[in-house]
Structures are given as C-alpha cells and as structure tokens.
Motif scaffolding. Structure first.
Motif, PDB file in Angstrom:
ATOM      1  N   GLU A 312       0.869  -1.393   0.005  1.00  0.00           N
ATOM      2  CA  GLU A 312       0.012   0.183   0.039  1.00  0.00           C
ATOM      3  C   GLU A 312       0.831   1.387  -0.142  1.00  0.00           C
ATOM      4  N   LYS A 313       1.867   1.176   0.790  1.00  0.00           N
ATOM      5  CA  LYS A 313       2.910   2.468   0.710  1.00  0.00           C
ATOM      6  C   LYS A 313       3.601   2.625  -0.462  1.00  0.00           C
ATOM      7  N   ALA A 314       3.966   1.424  -1.026  1.00  0.00           N
ATOM      8  CA  ALA A 314       4.570   1.492  -2.439  1.00  0.00           C
ATOM      9  C   ALA A 314       3.845   2.077  -3.309  1.00  0.00           C
ATOM     10  N   ALA A 315       2.378   1.988  -3.371  1.00  0.00           N
ATOM     11  CA  ALA A 315       1.601   2.231  -4.637  1.00  0.00           C
ATOM     12  C   ALA A 315       1.110   3.687  -4.309  1.00  0.00           C
ATOM     13  N   ALA A 316       1.487   4.440  -3.066  1.00  0.00           N
ATOM     14  CA  ALA A 316       1.399   5.695  -2.847  1.00  0.00           C
ATOM     15  C   ALA A 316       2.622   6.646  -3.100  1.00  0.00           C
ATOM     16  N   LEU A 317       3.829   5.930  -3.707  1.00  0.00           N
ATOM     17  CA  LEU A 317       4.897   6.797  -3.869  1.00  0.00           C
ATOM     18  C   LEU A 317       4.692   7.640  -5.468  1.00  0.00           C
ATOM     19  N   ASP A 318       4.859   8.922  -5.243  1.00  0.00           N
ATOM     20  CA  ASP A 318       4.590   9.590  -6.435  1.00  0.00           C
ATOM     21  C   ASP A 318       5.948   9.480  -7.548  1.00  0.00           C
ATOM     22  N   PRO A 319       5.581   9.059  -8.536  1.00  0.00           N
ATOM     23  CA  PRO A 319       6.798   8.778  -9.496  1.00  0.00           C
ATOM     24  C   PRO A 319       7.245  10.188 -10.312  1.00  0.00           C
TER      25      PRO A 319
END
Length: 498
Positions: A312-319
């Motif tokens: 979940e936290k990885a999915a929230a990273l802004d590219p």
C-alpha cells in the motif's frame, strides 16, 4: 588519542560452557593439536585446581590427574564470536578493531564523556560483558600497545606518563614472541622499565627481524604510530532494480516490489536474518528519492507478509517525472534461525498476533497501536505506561505483593475517620458514599522517589480494606504527623480489588 583494550581471558572455555550441559565443577580442558600431541588450549576452574595449565601437553596434565576430560577446542567458533562482539561493541565507539584471538580495542577519543568519563565507560563495558556471561579485563591508555599491556597485566586507566605506567610490567606485555622474552629475561631485562633504560642502538643491533624490540617499545610508548583499523560493518541486505526506461505510472513501485522481495528474502535466508524494518527507495530521473518504510514486531522473512505490508505504501509513491531505479533494503534486521512453533501442541499464536500488529501499524500508524509497558518505579501510578506495539516491552521485575486488579489513573481524595492520626482507618467517604470498614490489612509503606520528587514529597502508607458489604479497596495515607513536610496527613483512594 585514547584506546580502550578489552581482553577476554576465558573466552574459549566460557563459550564452551554456555553451549554445553556440563556441570560447572567438571575438570574439563579444551585441547588443540600440537607438534607432539594435544596441547591444552583452555581449562575450567576445576581443571586448573587439579594442576592443568594452558599451554601444557595433555599427556603431562593427565599424568597429574587422569580424570581430566579433554574436549577439542573450536578456534573458528571463538573467532566468529569475537567478530560478533566487535560489531556489538560499536555501541561504545565507531572505531572497533579485533585484537588477536581474544581481544578488542576501541578508539574512545571524544566519546568517553557520553558514558560519564573513562571510568564510567570502563564500568559499563565490564557490566555489559558480565551480563553476557563473559569475563573481561579492560584498560585505557594513549596507545594501543600500552592499553593491551595494561589489560593483560594491570587493568585500569593510564592517566599519567605512559612510560611510568608501563615500567613495572613484564617485557611479555610488549607482545614479543616467547623466545625473545626468554632472551631478554636471561639478560636481566625483565621489565619494560629496564628495557627503556637500554640504549636504542644496542637493542636494535641485538634484536632485529620479525620481533623488533625497539619497534614494539616505540609503538607502546607512542613514538611510532599504530592506527586502528575499524571492523568493516556488513552491509544491510538489499536488492536493486534498474529500469531500462523511466516508469511514470503509479503502479511502478508496486511492480518493482514484487520483483525485489524474492531477492531480499534470499539474502535474509543466507545470512539467517529476519527483517525488522524495510525501506523501498524509488530513484527519480530528476535526482530526488521517494521512500516508503514499514517495521515489523518480530523478525520476519516471509515474502507474502513483507509484500503485504509494503504494497500500500509503495503504491502511494509519487513517480514525478519517472522512476529509473528501485532499492529494497532491510535497514534493521535481527538473527532468525529456521524452526517451527510446535510438533504436537497447538501453535502459540505469537506470529499471528505479530502479523496483525504489523498490519494495524501500517494502516493506523505507530502512535495509534500501542501496548502496555512496565516501568521501574516505586509509585504504583507510575509503574505502567504505553509504547508502540511494534517494539517489545522491556522486562521489569514486578514486586510479588498483592495489588488491586483496577488501579485509578489518579488517586482520589477521601475522608477517613480513625481513632488516632497514626491508627487504622474505621470509616471513609468516597464519591458521596460512606463505607464502614470491617477488615484492614496493612500498612505497606512506600517511600518517595528522592531522585525524581522534590524534598517535600511525603511517604505513603497503603491499606487493603474491606467494607461491611464485602467490597475491597486500596487506600493510602500520605504523610505522617510531625514529619515536617506539610500539615495533617491526607487520605486517597487508589484501587479496587475484584
């Protein structure tokens, strides 16, 4: 420069004793192969009392006592333990070096004040090694050679002139080979002080080669530098992934995590470690870094659990402008051996509870998921607190006294009637209700914590009381008549028994 030398004289035998089930008074000797048969490497106290000595031949020792039990020494295991202790000793200094087969030396310049000075540091070192079951001899000196010499022959702190401190010591404290030591002693040079008085040119002519007496003397006295080489810390387990093209979609970090988890778990398995804190770093093309991190309650290397925590936290990273590389690192890890919870009984459920705590902490945050924490304190209201659930609570010895099942957060004032100011209570009023006391047990006196509380703090006398209806309470009187710390004593309600 200040160097702290740690010598573990009983390392081999103490390590063997911790891993064996032998009786403490057994006459055991550890042996190593020598030129003419087994040589005694280490002895227990019982074996030493029967004449066994380190360096002697096993056949000679058994001639004195045939009951000696010989066990093969494990130098590789001892060396591995010293290497682990070197990493552990980083708690005292960032510069730690393995010193021979049974010692460590630390550069403590600029760090001793953090432990209350050099004496406080030495005391802390001795106490912590004693807690591990290892005996140590510790010395502090301006040079590594002097610190080693003092640790082996006169433990303590060298606060004055180095030459003066070393003068009474035997020449063997210079770490010379036995043949050189015997030659020096035959020449009448039995102490370092005697050696210092000999002209350098005469020593250089007589002793040259691998065992240069002048060189050893210069290093001990600080005439020649002897720098420390710190133990290289083993890098944290990490897995890296480089992308051929920058990834700008939000699923990039999650997809990278799926590829990085197996590699990280493989490294953890090889090193018998379990992750306690994971960090996923996403490197953007503009040079910035996005990081997602999670922590676990107990060491873990289960791929599904670790991926579930970070997903979940990885999915929230802004590219941003795109990720071109990812690194997954176990920033904090602990030893984790292979094992199973039980063969026949039901599992304890510890792992399931730990996984639940991990997931709740990721969802709600560390501050929202807490566990009770015992606190060392005399005052009952201070003996417990809260801490983040992912961190284990320290063990605190609890008094084996009868305590109420329910303790009020704050003691509440009550009115008590008693025969004399120092007598037993007979009746009290609490929350507008009057209670007649049928039974009383006490008092239990608790003194103020002078290191925390002001000098005006008053002692407490606790009573376990039962009213006429069978309800039991825990009340206390604060202060004594004429104690000079206030007026008349006051009474408080502090707890209820079930």
């Amino acid at each position: 420069m200040r160097v702290l030398s740690i010598w573990l004289p009983g390392l081999a035998i103490e390590r063997w004793a911790k891993t064996s089930n032998c009786e403490p008074d057994s006459p055991v000797v550890l042996t190593a192969e020598g030129t003419h048969g087994p040589i005694i490497h280490a002895v227990t106290h019982a074996a030493a009392g029967r004449g066994a000595r380190t360096g002697a031949r096993l056949t000679d020792a058994r001639a004195l006592d045939p009951a000696l039990v010989a066990v093969a020494a494990d130098p590789d295991g001892d060396a591995a333990l010293v290497a682990r202790l070197a990493e552990w000793a980083g708690r005292w200094s960032p510069l730690v070096e393995v010193d021979g087969a049974d010692g460590l030396r630390l550069d403590i310049g600029g760090v001793a004040h953090l432990f209350g000075g050099e004496r406080g540091l030495v005391a802390d070192v001795a106490a912590r090694f004693a807690a591990l079951g290892l005996s140590v001899r510790v010395a502090v000196a301006p040079t590594a050679g002097a610190a080693w010499a003092l640790a082996h022959q006169r433990p303590g702190i060298c606060e004055g002139n180095v030459a003066t401190s070393l003068s009474p010591l035997s020449v063997s404290a210079l770490r010379l080979d036995p043949d050189t030591v015997r030659t020096l002693e035959r020449l009448g040079l039995k102490t370092i002080g005697a050696l210092i008085g000999v002209p350098r040119l005469a020593l250089a002519r007589r002793f040259r080669g691998a065992q240069d007496v002048v060189d050893a003397l210069d290093r001990a006295l600080g005439r020649k530098p002897e720098p420390l080489t710190a133990v290289r810390a083993e890098p944290a387990p990490r897995a890296a992934l480089r992308l051929e093209e920058p990834a700008t979609h939000v699923e990039a970090a999650g997809q990278a995590l799926e590829r990085l988890i197996p590699e990280l778990v493989r490294q953890l398995q090889e090193r018998h470690l379990g992750a306690r804190r994971l960090a996923l770093h996403g490197f953007r093309v503009d040079g910035s870094v996005a990081t997602a991190s999670v922590a676990t309650t107990i060491p873990s290397r289960e791929p599904k659990h670790l991926q579930r925590l970070l997903a979940e936290k990885a999915a929230a990273l802004d590219p941003g402008f795109g990720f071109d590389a990812f690194v997954l690192e176990a920033a904090w890890s602990e030893m984790l051996g292979a094992g199973q919870e039980s063969l026949v009984d039901e599992p304890s459920g510890e792992r399931d509870v730990a996984r639940l705590v991990d997931r709740l902490t990721v969802k709600l945050g560390e501050r929202a998921v807490r566990r009770p924490q015992p606190v060392a304190s005399h005052l009952p209201e201070r003996t417990s607190g809260w801490r983040a659930a992912i961190f284990p609570s320290p063990a605190v010895e609890r008094p084996s006294r009868n305590r109420p099942q329910r303790l009020l957060d704050r003691p509440e004032s009550i009115d008590v009637i008693y025969a004399t100011p120092e007598g037993m209570p007979r009746r009290f009023r609490w929350r507008r209700a009057v209670h007649d006391i049928a039974r009383v047990e006490g008092p239990e006196r608790i003194a103020p914590e002078w290191w925390r509380q002001p000098s005006s703090a008053r002692l407490r006398d606790y009573y376990r009381v039962e009213d006429a209806e069978g309800r039991r309470y825990w009340i206390y009187r604060e202060g004594l008549v004429g104690d000079g710390r206030g007026g008349l004593p006051v009474w408080f309600m502090h707890g209820l028994f079930g």
